[in-house]
Scaffold this active site. Structure first.
Site, PDB file in Angstrom:
ATOM      1  N   HIS A  37     -10.047   6.845  -1.786  1.00  0.00           N
ATOM      2  CA  HIS A  37     -10.079   6.196  -0.468  1.00  0.00           C
ATOM      3  C   HIS A  37     -11.129   5.092  -0.407  1.00  0.00           C
ATOM      4  O   HIS A  37     -11.615   4.736   0.675  1.00  0.00           O
ATOM      5  CB  HIS A  37     -10.328   7.220   0.656  1.00  0.00           C
ATOM      6  CG  HIS A  37      -9.198   8.161   0.883  1.00  0.00           C
ATOM      7  ND1 HIS A  37      -9.385   9.520   1.073  1.00  0.00           N
ATOM      8  CD2 HIS A  37      -7.853   7.963   0.928  1.00  0.00           C
ATOM      9  CE1 HIS A  37      -8.205  10.103   1.227  1.00  0.00           C
ATOM     10  NE2 HIS A  37      -7.262   9.180   1.134  1.00  0.00           N
ATOM     11  N   HIS A  97     -12.338   9.751   6.270  1.00  0.00           N
ATOM     12  CA  HIS A  97     -10.984   9.197   6.221  1.00  0.00           C
ATOM     13  C   HIS A  97     -10.044  10.396   6.310  1.00  0.00           C
ATOM     14  O   HIS A  97      -9.778  11.077   5.320  1.00  0.00           O
ATOM     15  CB  HIS A  97     -10.755   8.421   4.923  1.00  0.00           C
ATOM     16  CG  HIS A  97      -9.371   7.858   4.808  1.00  0.00           C
ATOM     17  ND1 HIS A  97      -9.072   6.529   5.024  1.00  0.00           N
ATOM     18  CD2 HIS A  97      -8.184   8.460   4.523  1.00  0.00           C
ATOM     19  CE1 HIS A  97      -7.781   6.338   4.869  1.00  0.00           C
ATOM     20  NE2 HIS A  97      -7.216   7.498   4.565  1.00  0.00           N
ATOM     21  N   LEU A  98      -9.557  10.644   7.507  1.00  0.00           N
ATOM     22  CA  LEU A  98      -8.765  11.847   7.756  1.00  0.00           C
ATOM     23  C   LEU A  98      -7.322  11.453   8.041  1.00  0.00           C
ATOM     24  O   LEU A  98      -7.025  10.799   9.041  1.00  0.00           O
ATOM     25  CB  LEU A  98      -9.341  12.627   8.946  1.00  0.00           C
ATOM     26  CG  LEU A  98     -10.838  12.962   8.867  1.00  0.00           C
ATOM     27  CD1 LEU A  98     -11.265  13.767  10.088  1.00  0.00           C
ATOM     28  CD2 LEU A  98     -11.173  13.704   7.579  1.00  0.00           C
ATOM     29  N   GLY A  99      -6.434  11.848   7.146  1.00  0.00           N
ATOM     30  CA  GLY A  99      -5.016  11.580   7.299  1.00  0.00           C
ATOM     31  C   GLY A  99      -4.248  12.593   6.486  1.00  0.00           C
ATOM     32  O   GLY A  99      -4.746  13.686   6.196  1.00  0.00           O
ATOM     33  N   ASN A 100      -3.033  12.255   6.078  1.00  0.00           N
ATOM     34  CA  ASN A 100      -2.278  13.162   5.212  1.00  0.00           C
ATOM     35  C   ASN A 100      -3.034  13.398   3.915  1.00  0.00           C
ATOM     36  O   ASN A 100      -3.014  14.478   3.340  1.00  0.00           O
ATOM     37  CB  ASN A 100      -0.896  12.582   4.927  1.00  0.00           C
ATOM     38  CG  ASN A 100       0.045  13.608   4.334  1.00  0.00           C
ATOM     39  OD1 ASN A 100       0.240  14.684   4.900  1.00  0.00           O
ATOM     40  ND2 ASN A 100       0.621  13.310   3.185  1.00  0.00           N
ATOM     41  N   GLY A 101      -3.735  12.353   3.458  1.00  0.00           N
ATOM     42  CA  GLY A 101      -4.752  12.485   2.435  1.00  0.00           C
ATOM     43  C   GLY A 101      -6.084  12.373   3.149  1.00  0.00           C
ATOM     44  O   GLY A 101      -6.235  11.545   4.054  1.00  0.00           O
ATOM     45  N   GLU A 113      -8.427   8.639  13.663  1.00  0.00           N
ATOM     46  CA  GLU A 113      -8.324   7.634  14.723  1.00  0.00           C
ATOM     47  C   GLU A 113      -7.591   8.139  15.961  1.00  0.00           C
ATOM     48  O   GLU A 113      -7.905   7.721  17.082  1.00  0.00           O
ATOM     49  CB  GLU A 113      -7.608   6.388  14.186  1.00  0.00           C
ATOM     50  CG  GLU A 113      -8.371   5.647  13.099  1.00  0.00           C
ATOM     51  CD  GLU A 113      -7.537   4.562  12.440  1.00  0.00           C
ATOM     52  OE1 GLU A 113      -6.660   3.990  13.133  1.00  0.00           O
ATOM     53  OE2 GLU A 113      -7.734   4.292  11.237  1.00  0.00           O
ATOM     54  N   HIS A 114      -6.620   9.035  15.779  1.00  0.00           N
ATOM     55  CA  HIS A 114      -5.709   9.338  16.872  1.00  0.00           C
ATOM     56  C   HIS A 114      -5.757  10.780  17.390  1.00  0.00           C
ATOM     57  O   HIS A 114      -5.246  11.027  18.497  1.00  0.00           O
ATOM     58  CB  HIS A 114      -4.273   9.021  16.441  1.00  0.00           C
ATOM     59  CG  HIS A 114      -4.092   7.613  15.975  1.00  0.00           C
ATOM     60  ND1 HIS A 114      -4.281   6.521  16.789  1.00  0.00           N
ATOM     61  CD2 HIS A 114      -3.766   7.113  14.756  1.00  0.00           C
ATOM     62  CE1 HIS A 114      -4.058   5.409  16.111  1.00  0.00           C
ATOM     63  NE2 HIS A 114      -3.748   5.732  14.867  1.00  0.00           N
ATOM     64  N   ARG A 135      -1.993  19.052   0.622  1.00  0.00           N
ATOM     65  CA  ARG A 135      -2.845  19.372  -0.521  1.00  0.00           C
ATOM     66  C   ARG A 135      -3.902  20.407  -0.150  1.00  0.00           C
ATOM     67  O   ARG A 135      -4.402  20.408   0.973  1.00  0.00           O
ATOM     68  CB  ARG A 135      -3.516  18.101  -1.054  1.00  0.00           C
ATOM     69  CG  ARG A 135      -2.596  17.227  -1.860  1.00  0.00           C
ATOM     70  CD  ARG A 135      -3.241  15.890  -2.174  1.00  0.00           C
ATOM     71  NE  ARG A 135      -2.802  14.847  -1.260  1.00  0.00           N
ATOM     72  CZ  ARG A 135      -3.334  13.641  -1.185  1.00  0.00           C
ATOM     73  NH1 ARG A 135      -4.360  13.319  -1.963  1.00  0.00           N
ATOM     74  NH2 ARG A 135      -2.867  12.747  -0.336  1.00  0.00           N
ATOM     75  N   GLU A 139      -7.028  -1.207   5.097  1.00  0.00           N
ATOM     76  CA  GLU A 139      -7.029  -1.359   3.650  1.00  0.00           C
ATOM     77  C   GLU A 139      -6.282  -2.617   3.214  1.00  0.00           C
ATOM     78  O   GLU A 139      -6.668  -3.285   2.248  1.00  0.00           O
ATOM     79  CB  GLU A 139      -6.396  -0.122   3.008  1.00  0.00           C
ATOM     80  CG  GLU A 139      -7.168   1.160   3.239  1.00  0.00           C
ATOM     81  CD  GLU A 139      -6.358   2.412   2.941  1.00  0.00           C
ATOM     82  OE1 GLU A 139      -6.878   3.293   2.253  1.00  0.00           O
ATOM     83  OE2 GLU A 139      -5.201   2.483   3.420  1.00  0.00           O
ATOM     84  N   ARG A 147      -2.317  -1.487  -3.842  1.00  0.00           N
ATOM     85  CA  ARG A 147      -3.281  -0.392  -3.858  1.00  0.00           C
ATOM     86  C   ARG A 147      -2.953   0.492  -5.058  1.00  0.00           C
ATOM     87  O   ARG A 147      -1.832   0.989  -5.203  1.00  0.00           O
ATOM     88  CB  ARG A 147      -3.168   0.435  -2.577  1.00  0.00           C
ATOM     89  CG  ARG A 147      -4.078   1.667  -2.577  1.00  0.00           C
ATOM     90  CD  ARG A 147      -3.667   2.609  -1.465  1.00  0.00           C
ATOM     91  NE  ARG A 147      -4.463   3.825  -1.447  1.00  0.00           N
ATOM     92  CZ  ARG A 147      -4.028   5.001  -1.021  1.00  0.00           C
ATOM     93  NH1 ARG A 147      -2.782   5.117  -0.585  1.00  0.00           N
ATOM     94  NH2 ARG A 147      -4.803   6.060  -1.035  1.00  0.00           N
ATOM     95  N   ILE A 152      -5.430  10.784  11.356  1.00  0.00           N
ATOM     96  CA  ILE A 152      -5.966  11.898  12.145  1.00  0.00           C
ATOM     97  C   ILE A 152      -7.284  11.495  12.784  1.00  0.00           C
ATOM     98  O   ILE A 152      -7.535  11.737  13.967  1.00  0.00           O
ATOM     99  CB  ILE A 152      -6.161  13.146  11.264  1.00  0.00           C
ATOM    100  CG1 ILE A 152      -4.829  13.603  10.673  1.00  0.00           C
ATOM    101  CG2 ILE A 152      -6.801  14.280  12.056  1.00  0.00           C
ATOM    102  CD1 ILE A 152      -4.966  14.715   9.624  1.00  0.00           C
ATOM    103  N   ASN A 179       0.869  -1.183   0.000  1.00  0.00           N
ATOM    104  CA  ASN A 179       0.000   0.000   0.000  1.00  0.00           C
ATOM    105  C   ASN A 179       0.900   1.224   0.000  1.00  0.00           C
ATOM    106  O   ASN A 179       1.434   1.627   1.033  1.00  0.00           O
ATOM    107  CB  ASN A 179      -0.905  -0.015   1.233  1.00  0.00           C
ATOM    108  CG  ASN A 179      -1.895   1.146   1.261  1.00  0.00           C
ATOM    109  OD1 ASN A 179      -1.773   2.106   0.515  1.00  0.00           O
ATOM    110  ND2 ASN A 179      -2.871   1.059   2.140  1.00  0.00           N
TER     111      ASN A 179
END
Length: 370
Positions: A176, A203-207, A326-327, A236, A354, A88, A324, A9
């Protein structure tokens, strides 16, 4: 000899891998390289349960990260026979709506989609090319982030552009999807009543993106033709006035590549704060710009959640997932604070997986073609 499935991935700043026993999908080994392009680090859980952690050279790019993973796996191979490598792949366009075994023709079609996902697709495809070093002769299986959204109706997938532009593939695809598919399956198992209702997943993260689920099926999402649209992300911009892009090109006389770099690599939390795209670092900072970036992210995310609720005709549950989601509890709280006007709804935090979803898809495909 144990038959295994290797899952790769490759993200914009990370490379995750897991090795599954094909028979029961037990995880035999896993790991990830994070901070690619910044402060790269490799962590892994070895077959004996030992956890390792090592710092990689600052010059480590995705290719070098793949090499490091290859060497790590090779050093701990316990008589495994890899039956397939699942990858992926961010963009499947309108053609690929389910997992597929990669052939030279498939590879050419995926390469043609690179302009729609320049930050991800090249790395995804590089992983496919490099997998021969890890599992020579094993088929490569592409699992697509866009596939979960492929059933959107024309009202959802269309841009307000002339027909001739839409005929050229300019439409909303969404991303995602592997993460959202996993969340849908978890809801089906653990929260069937909620899955049957109206759920927004973040789905919150770097993307980062949002997805509107009705009966577990995607009906809308915030990303569109590329993984640049929607809510702001680590580096982004998210949604931006198209006129601002024209202004950068025509009035500021910036080249297309420079504009692309600004939008993909220099914006989002990193651009707003001028400090970092790392939410943990921003939460720990006392710089007002860090607080501003996090407040901006929370506000825009809440606004887009409300937009997803419109597509659903309401909201019964909001699920947070991703790094983001989750944590970062303070970020979740800042988002929820802005959504009180929507009334009561269930809030859940569900870790995404994933890689396991991809292993499941690969195993199913192998049985189909056997």
């Amino acid at each position: 000899m144990i038959d295994t499935l290797l899952v790769l991935n490759t993200g914009s700043s990370s490379l995750k891998f897991q090795i599954f026993a094909e028979r029961d999908l037990n995880v035999l080994m896993s790991g990830k390289v994070t901070g690619i392009g910044d402060t790269p680090e490799m962590r892994a859980k070895l077959p004996n349960g030992e956890e390792t952690r090592s710092t990689l050279p600052a010059s480590t790019d995705h290719n070098l990260a793949l090499r490091a993973v290859t060497e790590l796996i090779g050093g701990h191979d316990h008589g495994w026979r890899t039956t397939a490598v699942a990858h992926r792949v961010v963009h499947g366009g309108q053609t690929f709506r389910e997992p597929v075994i990669v052939t030279p023709d498939v590879m050419r079609r995926l390469e043609a989609l690179i302009p729609l996902a320049p930050l991800h697709q090249p790395h995804n495809l590089a992983g496919i090319t490099a997998s021969a070093r890890i599992a020579s002769g094993a088929p490569d299986i592409a699992c697509f982030d866009t596939a979960f959204h492929a059933g959107h109706d024309e009202l959802t997938s269309s841009f307000a552009l002339p027909q001739e532009m839409r005929d050229k593939g300019m439409r909303r695809y969404g991303f995602h999807g592997l993460s959202y598919d996993w969340i849908s399956q978890v809801l089906s198992k653990d929260y069937p009543d909620l899955r049957a209702g109206r759920v927004v997943v973040g789905h919150l993260g770097n993307g980062a993106s949002l997805c509107a689920l009705k009966n577990g099926v995607s009906v809308d999402t915030t990303m569109s033709m590329t993984a640049l649209d929607g809510i702001p992300m680590g580096t982004r911009s998210g949604s931006i006035d198209p006129g601002a892009i024209l202004y950068m090109i025509h009035d500021l006389e910036l080249g297309v590549e420079a504009v692309q770099d600004i939008l993909y690599e220099c914006s989002g939390l990193k651009g707003l704060s001028g400090i970092s795209n790392d939410v943990e670092a921003l939460l720990q900072s006392d710089d007002p710009k860090a607080a501003f970036a996090l407040e901006y992210f929370a506000r825009k995310t809440a606004q887009h959640i409300a937009m997803m609720a419109v597509s659903l005709g309401g909201i019964d549950a909001l699920v947070f997932t991703g790094g983001i989601g989750e944590h970062a509890a303070p970020v979740r709280e800042a988002i929820l604070r802005r959504l009180r006007f929507l009334g009561d709804f269930k809030t859940l935090v569900i870790p995404t997986n994933e890689e396991r979803l991809m292993a499941t898809q690969a195993k199913k495909l192998l049985r189909t073609v056997a």
